[in-house]
Design a protein around this motif. Structure first.
Motif, PDB file in Angstrom:
ATOM      1  N   ASP A 131       4.228  -0.028   3.887  1.00 18.43           N
ATOM      2  CA  ASP A 131       5.471  -0.456   3.244  1.00 18.43           C
ATOM      3  C   ASP A 131       6.042   0.598   2.309  1.00 18.43           C
ATOM      4  O   ASP A 131       7.262   0.715   2.160  1.00 18.43           O
ATOM      5  CB  ASP A 131       5.239  -1.749   2.452  1.00 18.43           C
ATOM      6  CG  ASP A 131       5.097  -2.961   3.357  1.00 18.43           C
ATOM      7  OD1 ASP A 131       5.489  -2.850   4.538  1.00 18.43           O
ATOM      8  OD2 ASP A 131       4.601  -4.002   2.893  1.00 18.43           O
ATOM      9  N   ASN A 283      18.780  -6.354  -2.942  1.00 19.12           N
ATOM     10  CA  ASN A 283      18.122  -6.971  -1.800  1.00 19.12           C
ATOM     11  C   ASN A 283      19.194  -7.740  -1.039  1.00 19.12           C
ATOM     12  O   ASN A 283      19.652  -8.797  -1.496  1.00 19.12           O
ATOM     13  CB  ASN A 283      17.017  -7.901  -2.293  1.00 19.12           C
ATOM     14  CG  ASN A 283      16.369  -8.695  -1.181  1.00 19.12           C
ATOM     15  OD1 ASN A 283      16.616  -8.447   0.003  1.00 19.12           O
ATOM     16  ND2 ASN A 283      15.544  -9.657  -1.555  1.00 19.12           N
ATOM     17  N   LYS A 403       5.354  -2.766  -4.470  1.00 19.13           N
ATOM     18  CA  LYS A 403       5.030  -3.773  -3.458  1.00 19.13           C
ATOM     19  C   LYS A 403       6.008  -4.943  -3.538  1.00 19.13           C
ATOM     20  O   LYS A 403       6.380  -5.528  -2.522  1.00 19.13           O
ATOM     21  CB  LYS A 403       3.593  -4.258  -3.643  1.00 19.13           C
ATOM     22  CG  LYS A 403       2.544  -3.188  -3.381  1.00 19.13           C
ATOM     23  CD  LYS A 403       1.141  -3.689  -3.705  1.00 19.13           C
ATOM     24  CE  LYS A 403       0.097  -2.599  -3.481  1.00 19.13           C
ATOM     25  NZ  LYS A 403      -1.263  -3.051  -3.874  1.00 19.13           N
ATOM     26  N   ARG A 407       8.691  -6.197  -0.470  1.00 20.22           N
ATOM     27  CA  ARG A 407       8.626  -7.501   0.208  1.00 20.22           C
ATOM     28  C   ARG A 407       9.788  -8.414  -0.160  1.00 20.22           C
ATOM     29  O   ARG A 407       9.844  -9.569   0.270  1.00 20.22           O
ATOM     30  CB  ARG A 407       7.302  -8.198  -0.114  1.00 20.22           C
ATOM     31  CG  ARG A 407       7.145  -8.691  -1.542  1.00 20.22           C
ATOM     32  CD  ARG A 407       5.884  -9.540  -1.715  1.00 20.22           C
ATOM     33  NE  ARG A 407       5.788 -10.113  -3.048  1.00 20.22           N
ATOM     34  CZ  ARG A 407       5.190  -9.547  -4.075  1.00 20.22           C
ATOM     35  NH1 ARG A 407       4.597  -8.370  -3.924  1.00 20.22           N
ATOM     36  NH2 ARG A 407       5.167 -10.141  -5.259  1.00 20.22           N
ATOM     37  N   HIS A 439      13.593  -0.719   1.479  1.00 16.91           N
ATOM     38  CA  HIS A 439      13.234  -1.968   2.169  1.00 16.91           C
ATOM     39  C   HIS A 439      14.129  -3.120   1.726  1.00 16.91           C
ATOM     40  O   HIS A 439      13.658  -4.249   1.551  1.00 16.91           O
ATOM     41  CB  HIS A 439      11.767  -2.322   1.905  1.00 16.91           C
ATOM     42  CG  HIS A 439      10.808  -1.231   2.246  1.00 16.91           C
ATOM     43  ND1 HIS A 439      10.429  -0.935   3.538  1.00 16.91           N
ATOM     44  CD2 HIS A 439      10.161  -0.320   1.457  1.00 16.91           C
ATOM     45  CE1 HIS A 439       9.583   0.087   3.530  1.00 16.91           C
ATOM     46  NE2 HIS A 439       9.412   0.484   2.291  1.00 16.91           N
TER      47      HIS A 439
END
Length: 517
Positions: A131, A283, A403, A407, A439
């Protein structure tokens, strides 16, 4: 407009004279002093395995204990051979890149390095695909072959920036007999071929490095032993510097300390070109309030950059209104062109027209540190004073923070960014390309097409128009909001030479340049 910082920068170019100290005193000592130079930093090593990290602290370590086929010499933007004897594109299509490996290389465990190790290193990095790993840096890498001492990279499209990427920490070569093919290596052992050998490592505390007597490559003279001390927060690093527990500091001293710093009293200060930037990232996955472009645009309309740079950073950073910072090809002021000043009325109108209920509630993540807490408090204040937003701030230590945003744990979050290599591509593909390193779920076919277009030019100035269009699209879609740009400061005791060469914005940490005077 450049912020005023009360720093007296000492620039060393062969001879440096300061406070009556002759330049000869900056030369390494011949008195045989062998105790390690202690370097303090708040950057963390998230993984000792090059396939497992894509951050400044880890790559700083990699540049000392591993080799890449290519590297950067201080002050130069074109890579030169390191583990390679030579490298070149084959043909004119920029889709086949070939390197000949040196024949005199060995890993720190004594095993001879081969072209198969190079092939293995790239393939496992792409296969493991962690990731927070560096694989997003190589979207055009289709396959790697090895034949004798020759390594050939086959690309899916034209990529003039590929050699620059090979020269980064992502191109670190590992011993194929020591690193698992499908998973990260456990433990703290390192088997590389860089200028240093990692003798001892205490996670989050320290790393003891000693010169590698078997090193062969671009570095012509390795330095002495170095002890790197890691500090969780900038205030801790500042306290260690004041107590003289470290002889060199690099990233990050507190802004209030830097803004009042004066040279003298045994201190040497170097300002390095780093192009470090910091962004608010969104996000945009379904389910997050930031999936709505209108919400992102409304946030961008409210943000007051000068207030952030003066309150949280004491003028040690400059407001940034573009994806690509000043000094790089294609830099523009795209965000300023859209929002020249904070405008709550515009933000309210954007939300109303999109049918978004207010206040918009969302989470805002940041890495635990007093400076970042002050920055986040200022951003929260600016947003909530409009009555349009309700912000829940969430802090976390660096590894958990990484992390977390990977996610999708935060709707918005701030991340600093250092270019992987000295090219504008380092601010586009990794940050706003599909499957970017953030991400965040953002994807734009037009931006991806433009990124590919910029990569086809060996003459990077020819990519200017495409880079500017990318920035214009980013300022409209707002997957992120640029906040500021800063210089890189290195402090060293007068007893240490070479600190001016420690960093130059290429991501390489030249610990071997440090020496006792």
């Amino acid at each position: 407009m450049r912020s005023t910082v009360r720093l007296r920068i000492l620039i060393t170019c062969g001879v440096l004279v300061a406070a009556g100290v002759g330049g000869w005193q900056l030369l390494p000592s011949d008195d045989g002093r062998t105790d390690p130079i202690t370097v303090g930093t708040t950057d963390e090593v998230t993984s000792l395995d090059p396939a497992g990290a894509y951050d400044a602290g880890s790559w700083a370590m990699y540049s000392n204990v591993f080799q890449s086929l290519l590297t950067f010499k201080p002050g130069f933007s074109a890579p030169v051979p390191d583990a390679a004897e030579s490298c070149k594109f084959v043909g004119t299509k920029l889709t086949t890149y070939q390197c000949t490996l040196r024949d005199d290389l060995s890993f720190s465990n004594g095993r001879k390095m081969t072209a198969e190790d190079v092939k293995y290193s790239f393939e496992r990095m792409l296969r493991i695909k962690t990731d927070v790993g560096p694989q997003p840096l190589f979207p055009t890498l289709k396959s790697v072959t090895a034949d004798g001492r020759t390594v050939t990279f086959h690309l899916s499209g034209r990529d003039a920036t590929f050699p620059l990427k090979v020269a980064t920490g992502a191109g670190s070569i590992v011993d194929s007999s020591m690193y698992p093919a499908d998973s990260l290596r456990a433990g703290n052992a390192v088997d590389g071929s860089g200028p240093y050998v990692l003798k001892e490592y205490k996670e989050g505390e320290s790393a003891r490095l000693e010169p590698n007597p078997n090193y062969k490559g671009a570095v012509t003279k390795t330095g002495g032993p170095v002890l790197v001390k890691y500090f969780g927060q900038s205030a801790e690093l500042s306290a260690a510097w004041k107590a003289k527990d470290v002889q060199v500091t690099h990233r990050q001293l507190p802004p209030d300390y830097l803004s009042t710093l004066e040279t003298g009293d045994g201190t040497r200060v170097t300002e390095a070109e780093s192009a470090e930037i910091r962004n608010i990232n969104f996000n945009v996955r379904p389910g997050s309030p930031m999936a709505s472009r209108a919400v992102r645009q409304a946030v961008a309309a409210v943000i007051d950059r000068p207030a952030i740079t003066t309150s949280a950073y004491k003028g040690t950073v400059e407001p940034l209104y573009s994806l690509i910072p000043q000094g790089f090809v294609g830099h523009s002021t795209a965000f300023y062109d859209v929002d020249p000043a904070p405008d709550a009325k515009k933000a309210k109108k954007l939300l109303k027209e999109a049918g978004v209920s207010t206040p918009v509630k969302f989470t805002f993540g940041f890495r635990k540190d007093a400076t970042y807490a002050a920055e986040t408090a200022e951003i929260k204040k600016q947003l909530e004073e409009t009555g349009l937003f309700e912000v829940e701030v969430v802090e976390a230590d660096w590894q958990n923070f990484q992390k977390g945003y990977a996610r999708g744990a935060y709707d918005a979050y701030t991340v600093g960014w250092l270019p992987d290599f000295p090219d504008s591509d380092s601010f586009t593909a990794p940050l706003v390309g599909t499957q970017n390193t953030l991400h965040n779920g953002f994807s734009s076919k037009r931006i991806d097409t433009l990124i590919s277009s910029t990569q086809q030019y060996s003459d990077r100035s020819r990519a200017t128009t495409d880079f500017r269009e990318i920035q214009s699209l980013v300022a409209t879609d707002v997957p992120l909001i640029p906040l500021w740009q800063k210089k890189d400061y290195v402090l060293s005791a007068e007893a240490v030479a070479g600190s001016q060469y420690l960093t130059d914005g290429t991501g390489i940490w030249r610990l071997w340049e440090l020496a006792w005077i």
